[in-house]
Motif scaffolding. Structure first.
Motif, PDB file in Angstrom:
ATOM      1  N   SER A 161      -0.101  -6.343  -4.316  1.00  0.00           N
ATOM      2  CA  SER A 161       0.996  -6.193  -3.167  1.00  0.00           C
ATOM      3  C   SER A 161       1.939  -7.211  -2.983  1.00  0.00           C
ATOM      4  O   SER A 161       1.403  -8.195  -3.251  1.00  0.00           O
ATOM      5  CB  SER A 161       0.197  -5.931  -1.781  1.00  0.00           C
ATOM      6  OG  SER A 161      -0.578  -4.784  -1.728  1.00  0.00           O
ATOM      7  N   TYR A 189       3.024  -2.183  -0.147  1.00  0.00           N
ATOM      8  CA  TYR A 189       1.610  -2.446   0.174  1.00  0.00           C
ATOM      9  C   TYR A 189       0.831  -1.648  -0.781  1.00  0.00           C
ATOM     10  O   TYR A 189       0.254  -0.380  -0.416  1.00  0.00           O
ATOM     11  CB  TYR A 189       1.351  -1.957   1.654  1.00  0.00           C
ATOM     12  CG  TYR A 189       1.728  -2.926   2.779  1.00  0.00           C
ATOM     13  CD1 TYR A 189       1.100  -3.918   3.359  1.00  0.00           C
ATOM     14  CD2 TYR A 189       3.286  -2.721   2.912  1.00  0.00           C
ATOM     15  CE1 TYR A 189       1.692  -4.522   4.387  1.00  0.00           C
ATOM     16  CE2 TYR A 189       3.648  -3.606   4.131  1.00  0.00           C
ATOM     17  CZ  TYR A 189       3.008  -4.557   4.805  1.00  0.00           C
ATOM     18  OH  TYR A 189       3.486  -5.339   5.723  1.00  0.00           O
ATOM     19  N   GLU A 218      -3.211  -1.630  -0.676  1.00  0.00           N
ATOM     20  CA  GLU A 218      -3.569  -0.925   0.363  1.00  0.00           C
ATOM     21  C   GLU A 218      -3.490   0.588   0.055  1.00  0.00           C
ATOM     22  O   GLU A 218      -4.428   1.486   0.405  1.00  0.00           O
ATOM     23  CB  GLU A 218      -2.728  -1.260   1.556  1.00  0.00           C
ATOM     24  CG  GLU A 218      -2.899  -2.366   1.869  1.00  0.00           C
ATOM     25  CD  GLU A 218      -2.176  -3.430   1.340  1.00  0.00           C
ATOM     26  OE1 GLU A 218      -1.968  -4.696   1.675  1.00  0.00           O
ATOM     27  OE2 GLU A 218      -1.485  -3.145   0.374  1.00  0.00           O
ATOM     28  N   TYR A 274      -0.310   0.899   6.555  1.00  0.00           N
ATOM     29  CA  TYR A 274      -0.686  -0.082   5.455  1.00  0.00           C
ATOM     30  C   TYR A 274      -0.631  -1.512   6.076  1.00  0.00           C
ATOM     31  O   TYR A 274      -1.562  -2.343   5.522  1.00  0.00           O
ATOM     32  CB  TYR A 274       0.315  -0.046   4.265  1.00  0.00           C
ATOM     33  CG  TYR A 274       0.159   1.371   3.668  1.00  0.00           C
ATOM     34  CD1 TYR A 274      -1.253   1.955   3.248  1.00  0.00           C
ATOM     35  CD2 TYR A 274       1.210   1.834   2.848  1.00  0.00           C
ATOM     36  CE1 TYR A 274      -1.512   3.040   2.439  1.00  0.00           C
ATOM     37  CE2 TYR A 274       0.944   2.970   2.132  1.00  0.00           C
ATOM     38  CZ  TYR A 274      -0.292   3.544   1.949  1.00  0.00           C
ATOM     39  OH  TYR A 274      -0.477   4.859   1.245  1.00  0.00           O
ATOM     40  N   VAL A 284      -4.043  -2.074   7.318  1.00  0.00           N
ATOM     41  CA  VAL A 284      -5.098  -2.067   6.334  1.00  0.00           C
ATOM     42  C   VAL A 284      -5.170  -3.416   5.614  1.00  0.00           C
ATOM     43  O   VAL A 284      -6.294  -4.110   5.170  1.00  0.00           O
ATOM     44  CB  VAL A 284      -4.819  -1.080   5.208  1.00  0.00           C
ATOM     45  CG1 VAL A 284      -5.871  -1.059   3.815  1.00  0.00           C
ATOM     46  CG2 VAL A 284      -5.034   0.300   5.756  1.00  0.00           C
ATOM     47  N   GLN A 285      -3.890  -3.968   5.559  1.00  0.00           N
ATOM     48  CA  GLN A 285      -3.821  -5.543   4.843  1.00  0.00           C
ATOM     49  C   GLN A 285      -4.506  -6.433   5.730  1.00  0.00           C
ATOM     50  O   GLN A 285      -5.075  -7.495   5.301  1.00  0.00           O
ATOM     51  CB  GLN A 285      -2.330  -5.895   4.562  1.00  0.00           C
ATOM     52  CG  GLN A 285      -2.152  -7.042   3.873  1.00  0.00           C
ATOM     53  CD  GLN A 285      -0.790  -7.381   3.700  1.00  0.00           C
ATOM     54  OE1 GLN A 285      -0.118  -8.147   4.186  1.00  0.00           O
ATOM     55  NE2 GLN A 285      -0.170  -6.602   2.503  1.00  0.00           N
ATOM     56  N   ILE A 333      -8.328  -6.124   5.120  1.00  0.00           N
ATOM     57  CA  ILE A 333      -8.736  -6.697   3.984  1.00  0.00           C
ATOM     58  C   ILE A 333      -8.590  -8.247   4.121  1.00  0.00           C
ATOM     59  O   ILE A 333      -9.841  -8.850   3.682  1.00  0.00           O
ATOM     60  CB  ILE A 333      -7.748  -6.186   2.557  1.00  0.00           C
ATOM     61  CG1 ILE A 333      -7.743  -4.873   2.636  1.00  0.00           C
ATOM     62  CG2 ILE A 333      -7.988  -6.940   1.619  1.00  0.00           C
ATOM     63  CD1 ILE A 333      -6.759  -4.281   1.606  1.00  0.00           C
TER      64      ILE A 333
END
Length: 383
Positions: free
Chosen positions: A290, A306, A309, A321, A324-325, A328
């Motif tokens: 990413s 992203y 993601e 997204y 989601v990052q 993570i």
């Protein structure tokens, strides 16, 4: 075939050498992170269809104005350049919305699905049925592995015309800046698309060796791809006809916007996986990258930066997204490949572009070898 034997040997050697203990299957990430996301993140966002049609309107407006360029004074022709840039961005936007559309994050399948995806991918000369097979099915299930059509070529693969041409198109340690920026950025998408398209339509056999990894489709899909491609060619011919095949109108109103659009798309595609290591297990935190771009660019391009993601949740509404990052980085700290766009590009031009093995990059002649700069799987503790 000799090439298949080389691929099998490489796969076996890499697995024995590296093992799979540090790689996590994509499904494990998805299972852990999905309960942490709101349910609406997985609801199709139909508002993006409005943006798709707006960008189609921008292209139609641009071609309408281009049709009158022969009546403009020469000293005012530069005023069309900002519109060409906007049209180029519309090509990018159409591609990325269509990408999300085909993954089901924009609208559930309906009778209009085929028409919308056809119009959305037309500026890429990409039959949507081909995209579904190449990207949705093969690329996402075999990301940056031996079976991925979007990976770097292997050094062990035959030096075919496809491998030779890509060596000039992709950014690498030994690329020619003039050739690359004048032809490579604008032409590499067409080369990638047509090499895979010809592999399907002419052979439809996994033994085809001029693509990084050949894949096959059903007989029905093969005919559908051929008909869709003919339809796309007819659409482009109608644009050329509307512009009267006039050199000035075509240069500013057709070729320039397409070149800008295809170049922008390839900037993302080059950074998605090419500096990452290959993986025998589909671990998107290791085999994908990413990038960070300005917020306005993310808004214009629907968070396409992203990319890791997206590989975890292909059908997710792209607006989520960034969340989601964050998840993570919280649950898998230090494991994800995340760079500024400039850093990612610098790595591309500082490293060779062929895989010697899963973690080693080498050049076309095999004279220079370096470790994949983003091989972080072995040093990052698993959760």
């Amino acid at each position: 075939m000799k090439s298949e034997k080389s691929l099998n040997t490489l796969d076996k050697t890499a697995t024995q050498t590296l093992g799979e203990e540090t790689l996590i299957p994509h499904s494990v990430y998805a299972k852990k992170l999905r309960p942490l996301l709101p349910s609406e993140a997985f609801t199709p966002d139909g508002s993006k269809l409005v943006i798709l049609f707006i960008n189609m309107g921008i292209l139609l407006l641009g071609w309408g104005i281009a049709a009158r360029l022969d009546h403009w004074p020469v000293y005012l022709l530069w005023l069309y350049l900002p519109l060409a840039l906007i049209m180029g961005n519309s090509v990018i936007a159409l591609s990325f919305i269509s990408h999300d559309f085909m993954h089901g994050s924009v609208q559930k399948k309906s009778r209009l699905t085929d028409l919308i995806s056809f119009l959305g991918f037309a500026m890429l000369f990409m039959p949507p049925t081909q995209w579904k097979s190449l990207h949705n099915i093969v690329h996402h299930s075999k990301t940056n592995s031996l079976g991925d059509p979007d990976r770097n070529y292997l050094y062990q693969q035959p030096n075919t015309w496809g491998k030779w041409i890509q060596n000039f198109f992709v950014p690498s340690l030994d690329f020619n800046p003039f050739w690359f920026f004048i032809v490579g950025m604008a032409g590499s998408w067409l080369f990638h698309n047509f090499s895979n398209l010809s592999s399907i339509l002419l052979f439809n056999n996994k033994s085809v060796d001029y693509v990084p990894a050949a894949f096959t489709v059903s007989v029905r899909d093969r005919w559908t791809i051929a008909l869709e491609f003919i339809g796309i060619l007819c659409l482009h011919f109608s644009i050329l006809f509307y512009l009267g095949f006039h050199p000035l109108k075509l240069a500013l109103g057709y070729f320039l916007p397409l070149a800008i659009g295809h170049s922008g798309i390839m900037f993302y595609i080059y950074t998605n996986h090419l500096v990452c290591r290959m993986t025998s297990v589909n671990d998107p935190l290791i085999n994908s990258l990413s990038i960070r771009v300005p917020k306005i660019v993310d808004r214009l391009h629907f968070n396409f930066s992203y990319h890791t993601e997206h590989h975890i949740f292909p059908s997710l509404n792209s607006d989520y997204y960034p969340l989601v990052q964050e998840l993570i980085q919280t649950h898998y700290p230090g494991r994800m490949n995340l760079l500024d766009a400039g850093e990612a590009w610098q790595l591309l031009i500082e490293t060779p572009r062929h895989y010697k093995d899963e973690v080693t990059l080498t050049d076309y002649l095999g004279k220079t070898s370096v470790n994949c700069p983003l091989d972080n799987s072995a040093v990052t503790p698993l959760p």
